[in-house]
Design an enzyme around this catalytic site. Sequence first.
Site, PDB file in Angstrom:
ATOM      1  CG  HIS A   1     -42.803  63.005 -17.508  1.00 38.20           C
ATOM      2  ND1 HIS A   1     -43.108  62.615 -16.236  1.00 38.20           N
ATOM      3  CD2 HIS A   1     -42.054  62.029 -18.037  1.00 38.20           C
ATOM      4  CE1 HIS A   1     -42.591  61.437 -16.002  1.00 38.20           C
ATOM      5  NE2 HIS A   1     -41.932  61.056 -17.081  1.00 38.20           N
TER       6      HIS A   1
ATOM      7  CG  HIS B   1     -35.418  62.770  -9.291  1.00 39.73           C
ATOM      8  ND1 HIS B   1     -35.694  61.433  -9.075  1.00 39.73           N
ATOM      9  CD2 HIS B   1     -36.294  63.191 -10.223  1.00 39.73           C
ATOM     10  CE1 HIS B   1     -36.681  61.072  -9.878  1.00 39.73           C
ATOM     11  NE2 HIS B   1     -37.062  62.112 -10.580  1.00 39.73           N
TER      12      HIS B   1
ATOM     13  CD  GLU C   1     -47.388  69.199 -15.042  1.00 36.67           C
ATOM     14  OE1 GLU C   1     -47.729  69.759 -13.973  1.00 36.67           O
ATOM     15  OE2 GLU C   1     -46.344  68.546 -15.164  1.00 36.67           O
TER      16      GLU C   1
ATOM     17  CD  GLU D   1     -46.123  65.381  -9.774  1.00 42.58           C
ATOM     18  OE1 GLU D   1     -45.325  66.306  -9.969  1.00 42.58           O
ATOM     19  OE2 GLU D   1     -45.929  64.214 -10.132  1.00 42.58           O
TER      20      GLU D   1
ATOM     21  CB  THR E   1     -45.846  60.269 -13.420  1.00 43.58           C
ATOM     22  OG1 THR E   1     -45.399  60.656 -12.126  1.00 43.58           O
ATOM     23  CG2 THR E   1     -47.349  60.285 -13.473  1.00 43.58           C
TER      24      THR E   1
ATOM     25  NE  ARG F   1     -44.139  57.162  -7.002  1.00 44.67           N
ATOM     26  CZ  ARG F   1     -44.442  57.108  -8.305  1.00 44.67           C
ATOM     27  NH1 ARG F   1     -44.074  58.081  -9.110  1.00 44.67           N
ATOM     28  NH2 ARG F   1     -45.077  56.087  -8.804  1.00 44.67           N
TER      29      ARG F   1
ATOM     30  CG  ASN G   1     -40.327  67.186  -9.385  1.00 42.22           C
ATOM     31  OD1 ASN G   1     -39.640  66.682  -8.505  1.00 42.22           O
ATOM     32  ND2 ASN G   1     -41.447  66.630  -9.803  1.00 42.22           N
TER      33      ASN G   1
ATOM     34  CG  HIS H   1     -45.279  62.705  -6.993  1.00 40.42           C
ATOM     35  ND1 HIS H   1     -45.130  61.952  -8.136  1.00 40.42           N
ATOM     36  CD2 HIS H   1     -46.377  62.212  -6.370  1.00 40.42           C
ATOM     37  CE1 HIS H   1     -46.097  61.055  -8.204  1.00 40.42           C
ATOM     38  NE2 HIS H   1     -46.861  61.181  -7.137  1.00 40.42           N
TER      39      HIS H   1
ATOM     40  NE  ARG I   1     -41.262  55.055  -6.323  1.00 39.99           N
ATOM     41  CZ  ARG I   1     -41.635  54.663  -7.534  1.00 39.99           C
ATOM     42  NH1 ARG I   1     -41.051  55.186  -8.600  1.00 39.99           N
ATOM     43  NH2 ARG I   1     -42.568  53.779  -7.704  1.00 39.99           N
TER      44      ARG I   1
END
Length: 245
Positions: free
Chosen positions: A194, A13, A154, A73, A104, A48, A10, A46, A52
Amino acid sequence: MPNPILLGVNVDHVATIRQARGSRYPDPVHAALQAEMAGADGITMHLREDRRHVQDEDIERFAACTQTKLNFEIAATDEMRDFALRIKPTDVCLVPEKREELTTEGGLNVVSNDNAITELCASFNDSNIRVSLFVDPDQTQIEASRKAGAEFIEIHTGSYAEAKTLQQRRHELQKIEQAAKFAEEIGLKVNAGHGLTRHNVAAIAAIPQMYELNIGHSLIADALFTGLPQAIKDMKQLMLDARRQ
Ligand code: PXP
């Protein structure tokens, strides 16, 4: 021969750092391509609703050049469904989304939401996009996920990752093991993610039903010290070693 286990990286970040300054760097698509070269089996992004971190163009650029696969995602909304149907990722993972959350928090409530989610699953299934529902390790949510038409779940590993005591961690691990077994028995494929780090990934990777682990925050943090390719190679090795034992 144990089943293989896949690593989905992922890169949200990387975009978080870029958005913090409104700069053009670092580019999450650059990170995604580097991750693929280092052995990532797929990339998760993801988008969002508040944009963000990852932006629409990041998804479009990566979808056009991925060498592995995009796990897209998204929240279960019409806007995100239309976006996904346009760019056609290999996988879509539906997640709950609250604007004020840091990340999340908690899985989808498929039980109380299943008409909307069932319709979304049908749209994606019709377009040959594999659907995964991000759920807590809870039998009723898993059963509802199968009824809604998802191919994958998931399992949210946040409670395991954040457990404060060994006893609590063992309890959370047991819940994940039982959930994975139950999901397989009713015909679902199982991913998890996660809060996974190099220190807690082994027990999750050792669960025989696990198909893919999606890992972001700790990998990007490790990359500060080891570089992204090494961080990915180390994580993949830990997962493969755990699966072989
Ligand atoms: N899987 C899902 C569905 C997520 O929402 C997240 C967080 O964006 C992850 C995996 C990765 O979590 P982490 O960044 O803590 O590794």
